[in-house]
Design an enzyme around this catalytic site. Structure first.
Site, PDB file in Angstrom:
ATOM      1  N   ASP A  49       1.109  -0.450  -2.888  1.00 50.06           N
ATOM      2  CA  ASP A  49      -0.392  -0.714  -2.950  1.00 50.06           C
ATOM      3  C   ASP A  49      -0.367  -1.061  -4.504  1.00 50.06           C
ATOM      4  O   ASP A  49      -1.055  -2.062  -4.527  1.00 50.06           O
ATOM      5  CB  ASP A  49      -0.931   0.532  -2.683  1.00 50.06           C
ATOM      6  N   GLU A 121       2.297  -2.542   2.897  1.00 50.96           N
ATOM      7  CA  GLU A 121       2.366  -1.961   1.507  1.00 50.96           C
ATOM      8  C   GLU A 121       3.681  -1.379   1.250  1.00 50.96           C
ATOM      9  O   GLU A 121       4.491  -1.589   0.285  1.00 50.96           O
ATOM     10  CB  GLU A 121       1.410  -1.145   1.314  1.00 50.96           C
TER      11      GLU A 121
END
Length: 227
Positions: A49, A121
């Site tokens: 992320d 991610e």
């Protein structure tokens, strides 16, 4: 480490060859099937992320040299949200390589925005750990390329943008039709079609009606843009 056929095929679609393939395997391992000897992708998701955020922020900063923070922020938010990560995952059919527990698999886990977004991610983090930012950046920019180019449009609420598109052409507002509701009460999944009077439509599935409507509107806008 020898990779299974489905993971090797995904690696090819991803366009990055891992020096440490165990990182990719971990990125594709959902908590529902993890164990002490088989860690899940949650830690990688946390790192990925942040890597994604940096790459996207830099790409937007470079792409528009005059936009101020108030203009860049909504574009950034649109590009790093879970739905966009899930769309990028679908682009390379990440779901086909996900390692899931039986219950998650039976409830359609390979299609869920949350699972796909988290895994995307995690894969970005795996690339970063394997080859550094210089390896992760071109992969993200390739997968997000068209989305970055259209970031200003994506920054607007997709349902509002679709309604404005229709009204500008003298059409009535689009309609959103619930096609199917599946899954248990604690984890429902909604399939919704966004439709225009002219017949164009797009279908999307998500864990809430709002997410499904937003995703369907985005898909329909993308299809109209390609025309």
């Amino acid at each position: 480490m020898k990779l299974s056929a489905d993971v090797r095929a995904f690696q090819d679609r991803l366009g990055y060859q891992f020096r440490k393939p165990e990182l990719l395997v971990r990125a594709l391992t959902h908590p529902s099937i993890a164990s002490e000897t088989r860690p899940s992708n949650q830690r990688l998701e946390f790192l990925g992320d942040r890597v994604l955020n940096l790459i996207i922020a830099e790409a937007l900063f470079t792409a528009d040299t005059v936009a101020d923070e108030g203009q860049l922020a909504p574009r950034y938010n649109a590009l790093v949200r879970k739905e966009t990560c899930a769309d990028a995952a679908r682009q390379i059919d990440l779901g086909a390589a996900l390692k899931l527990g039986r219950s998650e698999m039976m409830s359609g886990g390979r299609r869920k925005n949350a699972l796909l977004g988290d895994a995307m991610e995690a894969v970005i983090a795996a690339i970063y750990l394997d080859g550094g930012l210089d390896a992760a950046k071109p992969v993200v920019l390739r997968l997000w390329g068209e989305r970055i180019e259209n970031a200003e449009e994506r920054a607007r609420d997709p349902k509002t943008a679709l309604q404005e598109w229709a009204q500008a052409r003298g059409m009535p507002p689009p309609s959103y039709v619930l096609l199917e509701r599946t899954g248990p009460d604690h984890a429902p999944e909604f399939t919704i079609a966004a439709k225009l009077k002219t017949g164009e439509e797009a279908i999307s599935r998500a864990g809430s009606k709002r997410q499904a409507e937003q995703s369907a509107a985005t898909k329909l806008l993308d299809a109209l843009d390609r025309k």
